[in-house]
Design a protein around this motif. Sequence first.
Motif, mmCIF file in Angstrom:
data_model
loop_
_atom_site.group_PDB
_atom_site.id
_atom_site.type_symbol
_atom_site.label_atom_id
_atom_site.label_comp_id
_atom_site.label_asym_id
_atom_site.label_seq_id
_atom_site.Cartn_x
_atom_site.Cartn_y
_atom_site.Cartn_z
ATOM 1 N N LEU A 44 15.837 19.027 14.302
ATOM 2 C CA LEU A 44 17.068 18.433 13.770
ATOM 3 C C LEU A 44 18.289 18.936 14.536
ATOM 4 O O LEU A 44 19.214 18.165 14.811
ATOM 5 N N ALA A 45 18.282 20.235 14.859
ATOM 6 C CA ALA A 45 19.412 20.794 15.613
ATOM 7 C C ALA A 45 19.557 20.093 16.958
ATOM 8 O O ALA A 45 20.670 19.790 17.403
ATOM 9 N N ALA A 46 18.416 19.815 17.613
ATOM 10 C CA ALA A 46 18.471 19.107 18.898
ATOM 11 C C ALA A 46 18.989 17.684 18.712
ATOM 12 O O ALA A 46 19.797 17.188 19.526
ATOM 13 N N SER A 47 18.563 17.004 17.643
ATOM 14 C CA SER A 47 19.041 15.641 17.383
ATOM 15 C C SER A 47 20.532 15.635 17.068
ATOM 16 O O SER A 47 21.269 14.741 17.503
ATOM 17 N N VAL A 48 20.974 16.615 16.297
ATOM 18 C CA VAL A 48 22.402 16.724 15.964
ATOM 19 C C VAL A 48 23.225 16.901 17.231
ATOM 20 O O VAL A 48 24.262 16.248 17.423
ATOM 21 N N ALA A 49 22.775 17.793 18.112
ATOM 22 C CA ALA A 49 23.500 18.016 19.371
ATOM 23 C C ALA A 49 23.515 16.765 20.234
ATOM 24 O O ALA A 49 24.529 16.446 20.876
ATOM 25 N N GLU A 50 22.406 16.019 20.247
ATOM 26 C CA GLU A 50 22.331 14.785 21.046
ATOM 27 C C GLU A 50 23.295 13.732 20.506
ATOM 28 O O GLU A 50 24.011 13.073 21.276
ATOM 29 N N ILE A 51 23.320 13.555 19.180
ATOM 30 C CA ILE A 51 24.220 12.562 18.579
ATOM 31 C C ILE A 51 25.673 12.961 18.804
ATOM 32 O O ILE A 51 26.526 12.122 19.115
ATOM 33 N N PHE A 52 25.969 14.249 18.653
ATOM 34 C CA PHE A 52 27.337 14.733 18.859
ATOM 35 C C PHE A 52 27.788 14.476 20.289
ATOM 36 O O PHE A 52 28.904 14.003 20.527
ATOM 37 N N ALA A 53 26.914 14.760 21.253
ATOM 38 C CA ALA A 53 27.259 14.508 22.656
ATOM 39 C C ALA A 53 27.393 13.015 22.919
ATOM 40 O O ALA A 53 28.278 12.578 23.664
ATOM 41 N N GLY A 54 26.513 12.202 22.296
ATOM 42 C CA GLY A 54 26.590 10.760 22.490
ATOM 43 C C GLY A 54 27.842 10.135 21.922
ATOM 44 O O GLY A 54 28.269 9.060 22.361
ATOM 45 N N SER A 55 28.455 10.797 20.947
ATOM 46 C CA SER A 55 29.718 10.307 20.386
ATOM 47 C C SER A 55 30.922 10.819 21.168
ATOM 48 O O SER A 55 32.056 10.683 20.712
ATOM 49 N N HIS A 56 30.661 11.444 22.316
ATOM 50 C CA HIS A 56 31.720 12.045 23.139
ATOM 51 C C HIS A 56 32.452 13.137 22.350
ATOM 52 O O HIS A 56 33.673 13.285 22.427
ATOM 53 N N GLU A 57 31.656 13.867 21.532
ATOM 54 C CA GLU A 57 32.154 15.010 20.756
ATOM 55 C C GLU A 57 33.250 14.606 19.781
ATOM 56 O O GLU A 57 34.193 15.354 19.541
ATOM 57 N N THR A 58 33.102 13.412 19.183
ATOM 58 C CA THR A 58 34.104 12.930 18.228
ATOM 59 C C THR A 58 33.592 12.924 16.794
ATOM 60 O O THR A 58 34.386 12.862 15.867
#
Length: 391
Positions: free
Chosen positions: A147-161
């Motif tokens: 889950l932590a890896a998925s959270v980091a991936e989604i956060f990066a995919g949102s351009h950290e927004t």
Amino acid sequence: MTRRRRQFSPEFKEEAIRMVLEGDRTVASVAREFDINASTLGSWVNRHRIASAQEERQALSGPERARIRELERENAELREKLIFLKKGGRLLRLRDSMTLAKYELIDAEKACHSIVKMCSWLSVSRSGYYEWRERPASATAQRRTLLAASVAEIFAGSHETYGYRRVHAALGRRGEHCSAELVRALMREQGLVPAQVRAFRPVTTVRGDFRGIPDLVSRDFTAARPGTKLVGDITYVRTWEGFLYLATVIDCHSKAVLGWAMADHYRTELVTDAIRMAAGTGLLQPGALFHTDRGSNYTSDEFGRFLTGLGIRRSVGRTGVCYDNAMAESFFSALKNEWLHRYVFTTRAKARRQVIRYIEGFYNHRRLHSALGYRPPFEVLNESVSAPTAA
């Protein structure tokens, strides 16, 4: 002519050192008074302190020196323990299972401190720590890692927004079900901090209709169908060439940006170009409502005639009350805080590319909107447009 190096007598050095050590004066002030370099006087003082400490040690008996060395070792160990516990305090507070958190802390700090000491400081056994290291990760720990890896991936995919609520919604759209608080904890552990929107502050307020244009929205930025209620506004982007002005037209039903226009000027044609782009989508309904602030371009007769030709009604909010056009203001806040404030634009062309990239590449198609149940604007728009056809 070579300058002769200044010589200092032992008596002179002793007096200067005494003034620093026995008085309340600084090395710099004594050095200025005696016309000597402050670093030179500082080195004299340090050497005197070292020599005095050695003389004191030599004057002590053997057992006294041994006791001092023992106290120094204990003091060094206490300092090391204090540093370790201070570093580990925050990590221990974040975890529910205190014993596992202690083992994780020991494993993380084993390069800096002795494992024997850390086990003693945290009141855990060495055998328990080594058993934990050899034990395979539990199913819960493995899922938390994924889950932590998925959270980091989604956060990066949102351009950290994305904040934790949007990340939680994005996980749900992937079929990953977990609590929002777990997502919040995982983001905190990884140091994922989203861009923060700045608050608005209202200024002077002017009530009533303006030039016969009423407020037909009354802060209700919802609509049952696309193309029936629209909001618009103008903002600027700083570049080294000067301001780049941006006008937008946003649909209240889907929150999608249906029209936009950019130019190096603030003339009425800027806002008419944005409306023309929105009308070109074919989504605007007869008698659609277009709401703005009381900017001179939006209240001009030229713009009024243009809207009348398209069958669009005008609406304006009060002067100085950003909440009367909050939906448009909110979009500009997101645009700048989530995207534009990360860049310094040397040309208007570069700023234009980033604005288009945000609107068409991220906001309309991918950004999860909280007012839409955390769905992208175009997904909601396409559902609404295709619903009558499917029926």
